[in-house]
Write a protein that holds these residues in place. Structure first.
Motif, PDB file in Angstrom:
ATOM      1  N   GLY A  74       0.796  -1.218   0.000  1.00  0.00           N
ATOM      2  CA  GLY A  74       0.000   0.000   0.000  1.00  0.00           C
ATOM      3  C   GLY A  74       0.831   1.271   0.000  1.00  0.00           C
ATOM      4  N   HIS A  75       2.117   1.166   0.289  1.00  0.00           N
ATOM      5  CA  HIS A  75       3.010   2.326   0.292  1.00  0.00           C
ATOM      6  C   HIS A  75       3.617   2.606  -1.084  1.00  0.00           C
ATOM      7  CE1 HIS A  75       2.974   1.247   4.617  1.00  0.00           C
ATOM      8  NE2 HIS A  75       3.017   2.564   4.757  1.00  0.00           N
ATOM      9  N   VAL A  76       3.384   1.722  -2.050  1.00  0.00           N
ATOM     10  CA  VAL A  76       3.981   1.871  -3.384  1.00  0.00           C
ATOM     11  C   VAL A  76       3.316   3.014  -4.130  1.00  0.00           C
ATOM     12  CG1 VAL A  76       4.309   0.746  -5.627  1.00  0.00           C
ATOM     13  CG2 VAL A  76       4.679  -0.539  -3.498  1.00  0.00           C
ATOM     14  N   VAL A  77       4.139   3.883  -4.719  1.00  0.00           N
ATOM     15  CA  VAL A  77       3.623   5.001  -5.505  1.00  0.00           C
ATOM     16  C   VAL A  77       3.986   4.892  -6.981  1.00  0.00           C
ATOM     17  CG1 VAL A  77       3.519   6.578  -3.548  1.00  0.00           C
ATOM     18  CG2 VAL A  77       5.587   6.520  -4.949  1.00  0.00           C
ATOM     19  N   GLN A  78       5.016   4.079  -7.304  1.00  0.00           N
ATOM     20  CA  GLN A  78       5.405   3.954  -8.714  1.00  0.00           C
ATOM     21  C   GLN A  78       6.014   2.589  -8.987  1.00  0.00           C
ATOM     22  OE1 GLN A  78       8.774   6.276 -10.223  1.00  0.00           O
ATOM     23  NE2 GLN A  78       7.553   6.731 -12.030  1.00  0.00           N
ATOM     24  N   LEU A  79       5.650   2.036 -10.147  1.00  0.00           N
ATOM     25  CA  LEU A  79       6.241   0.804 -10.656  1.00  0.00           C
ATOM     26  C   LEU A  79       6.892   1.115 -11.994  1.00  0.00           C
ATOM     27  CD1 LEU A  79       3.164  -1.573 -10.199  1.00  0.00           C
ATOM     28  CD2 LEU A  79       5.112  -1.331  -8.644  1.00  0.00           C
ATOM     29  N   ARG A  80       8.046   0.556 -12.205  1.00  0.00           N
ATOM     30  CA  ARG A  80       8.693   0.599 -13.516  1.00  0.00           C
ATOM     31  C   ARG A  80       8.854  -0.852 -13.928  1.00  0.00           C
ATOM     32  NH1 ARG A  80      12.535   3.675 -12.028  1.00  0.00           N
ATOM     33  NH2 ARG A  80      11.278   5.528 -12.220  1.00  0.00           N
ATOM     34  N   THR A  81       8.082  -1.277 -14.923  1.00  0.00           N
ATOM     35  CA  THR A  81       7.930  -2.680 -15.280  1.00  0.00           C
ATOM     36  C   THR A  81       8.649  -2.980 -16.590  1.00  0.00           C
ATOM     37  OG1 THR A  81       5.758  -2.622 -14.229  1.00  0.00           O
ATOM     38  CG2 THR A  81       6.185  -4.447 -15.719  1.00  0.00           C
ATOM     39  N   TYR A  82       9.441  -4.051 -16.573  1.00  0.00           N
ATOM     40  CA  TYR A  82      10.191  -4.484 -17.750  1.00  0.00           C
ATOM     41  C   TYR A  82       9.673  -5.853 -18.186  1.00  0.00           C
ATOM     42  CZ  TYR A  82      13.276  -0.827 -16.063  1.00  0.00           C
ATOM     43  OH  TYR A  82      13.775   0.377 -15.626  1.00  0.00           O
ATOM     44  N   VAL A  83       9.314  -5.991 -19.464  1.00  0.00           N
ATOM     45  CA  VAL A  83       8.737  -7.223 -19.994  1.00  0.00           C
ATOM     46  C   VAL A  83       9.547  -7.670 -21.205  1.00  0.00           C
ATOM     47  CG1 VAL A  83       6.665  -8.271 -20.972  1.00  0.00           C
ATOM     48  CG2 VAL A  83       6.451  -6.524 -19.200  1.00  0.00           C
ATOM     49  N   VAL A  84      10.074  -8.885 -21.133  1.00  0.00           N
ATOM     50  CA  VAL A  84      10.825  -9.448 -22.254  1.00  0.00           C
ATOM     51  C   VAL A  84       9.859  -9.794 -23.381  1.00  0.00           C
ATOM     52  CG1 VAL A  84      12.262 -11.393 -23.003  1.00  0.00           C
ATOM     53  CG2 VAL A  84      12.675 -10.317 -20.776  1.00  0.00           C
ATOM     54  N   ASN A  85      10.228  -9.365 -24.598  1.00  0.00           N
ATOM     55  CA  ASN A  85       9.426  -9.647 -25.801  1.00  0.00           C
ATOM     56  C   ASN A  85       7.954  -9.311 -25.578  1.00  0.00           C
ATOM     57  OD1 ASN A  85      11.707 -10.607 -27.200  1.00  0.00           O
ATOM     58  ND2 ASN A  85      11.470 -12.602 -26.227  1.00  0.00           N
ATOM     59  N   ASP A 121      16.177 -16.696 -18.377  1.00  0.00           N
ATOM     60  CA  ASP A 121      14.928 -17.218 -17.820  1.00  0.00           C
ATOM     61  C   ASP A 121      14.079 -16.156 -17.140  1.00  0.00           C
ATOM     62  OD1 ASP A 121      16.963 -17.040 -15.932  1.00  0.00           O
ATOM     63  OD2 ASP A 121      16.310 -18.798 -14.814  1.00  0.00           O
ATOM     64  N   VAL A 122      14.598 -14.947 -16.952  1.00  0.00           N
ATOM     65  CA  VAL A 122      13.840 -13.851 -16.337  1.00  0.00           C
ATOM     66  C   VAL A 122      13.027 -13.164 -17.432  1.00  0.00           C
ATOM     67  CG1 VAL A 122      13.953 -11.671 -15.083  1.00  0.00           C
ATOM     68  CG2 VAL A 122      15.558 -13.518 -14.515  1.00  0.00           C
ATOM     69  N   LEU A 123      11.689 -13.208 -17.281  1.00  0.00           N
ATOM     70  CA  LEU A 123      10.781 -12.649 -18.289  1.00  0.00           C
ATOM     71  C   LEU A 123      10.127 -11.345 -17.863  1.00  0.00           C
ATOM     72  CD1 LEU A 123       8.945 -15.985 -19.213  1.00  0.00           C
ATOM     73  CD2 LEU A 123      10.979 -14.964 -20.300  1.00  0.00           C
ATOM     74  N   PHE A 124      10.237 -10.997 -16.569  1.00  0.00           N
ATOM     75  CA  PHE A 124       9.478  -9.875 -15.991  1.00  0.00           C
ATOM     76  C   PHE A 124      10.268  -9.336 -14.807  1.00  0.00           C
ATOM     77  CE2 PHE A 124       6.152  -8.415 -12.991  1.00  0.00           C
ATOM     78  CZ  PHE A 124       5.458  -7.531 -13.800  1.00  0.00           C
ATOM     79  N   GLU A 125      10.376  -8.019 -14.724  1.00  0.00           N
ATOM     80  CA  GLU A 125      11.097  -7.389 -13.616  1.00  0.00           C
ATOM     81  C   GLU A 125      10.431  -6.056 -13.294  1.00  0.00           C
ATOM     82  OE1 GLU A 125      15.624  -5.766 -12.749  1.00  0.00           O
ATOM     83  OE2 GLU A 125      15.337  -7.431 -14.131  1.00  0.00           O
ATOM     84  N   VAL A 126      10.433  -5.686 -12.017  1.00  0.00           N
ATOM     85  CA  VAL A 126       9.778  -4.451 -11.592  1.00  0.00           C
ATOM     86  C   VAL A 126      10.651  -3.701 -10.594  1.00  0.00           C
ATOM     87  CG1 VAL A 126       7.735  -3.443 -10.484  1.00  0.00           C
ATOM     88  CG2 VAL A 126       7.493  -5.485 -11.887  1.00  0.00           C
TER      89      VAL A 126
END
Length: 133
Positions: A74-85, A121-126
């Motif tokens: 609930g304290h999160v104000v921003q996500l920066r999301t990385y998606v492979v392909n 093998d990492v497909l998603f990172e935030v």
């Protein structure tokens, strides 16, 4: 939490897509920055080759990182999301996970499609920015 999320009239409703347009953090709040988290177990190995499972595990890991600072999701104000392909089929699992955690008040989020991340093998990172009231 003490931050304020605003989705202005005149812009599309971003909530079904798993993000909000703007957030303000009052002066005097401490920002906590969380490095890119991915769908790993405690040993650092990816828990599944399945994209949706990596998304869910990533958000669990973010919760653990925040708890180390006495905070929660609930304290999160921003996500920066990385998606492979990245392709449109990946939006559903991401939006679903965000809505499961934040409901109708998701944080701001930028999604970035990338060719690869730290290991194949990492497909998603935030990456996360959280605010401590």
């Amino acid at each position: 939490m003490a931050h304020t999320i605003v989705n202005p009239d005149g812009l599309h409703d971003p909530v079904p897509f798993g993000y909000s347009h703007t957030v303000t953090v009052p002066a005097g709040q401490e920002l906590v920055l969380i490095a890119g988290q991915y769908g790993s177990g405690p040993d650092g190995a990816v828990v599944s080759a399945d994209f949706a499972e990596q998304v869910k595990q990533t958000f669990r890991n973010i919760g653990v990182a925040l708890a180390a600072h006495g905070l929660d999701l609930g304290h999160v104000v921003q996500l920066r999301t990385y998606v492979v392909n990245h392709d449109v089929t990946k939006l559903g699992p991401i939006a679903g996970a965000v809505q499961e955690v934040w409901g109708e008040k998701p944080p701001t989020q930028t999604l970035i499609g990338v060719a690869s991340l730290a290991t194949p093998d990492v497909l998603f990172e935030v990456e996360v920015v959280a605010a401590r009231p």
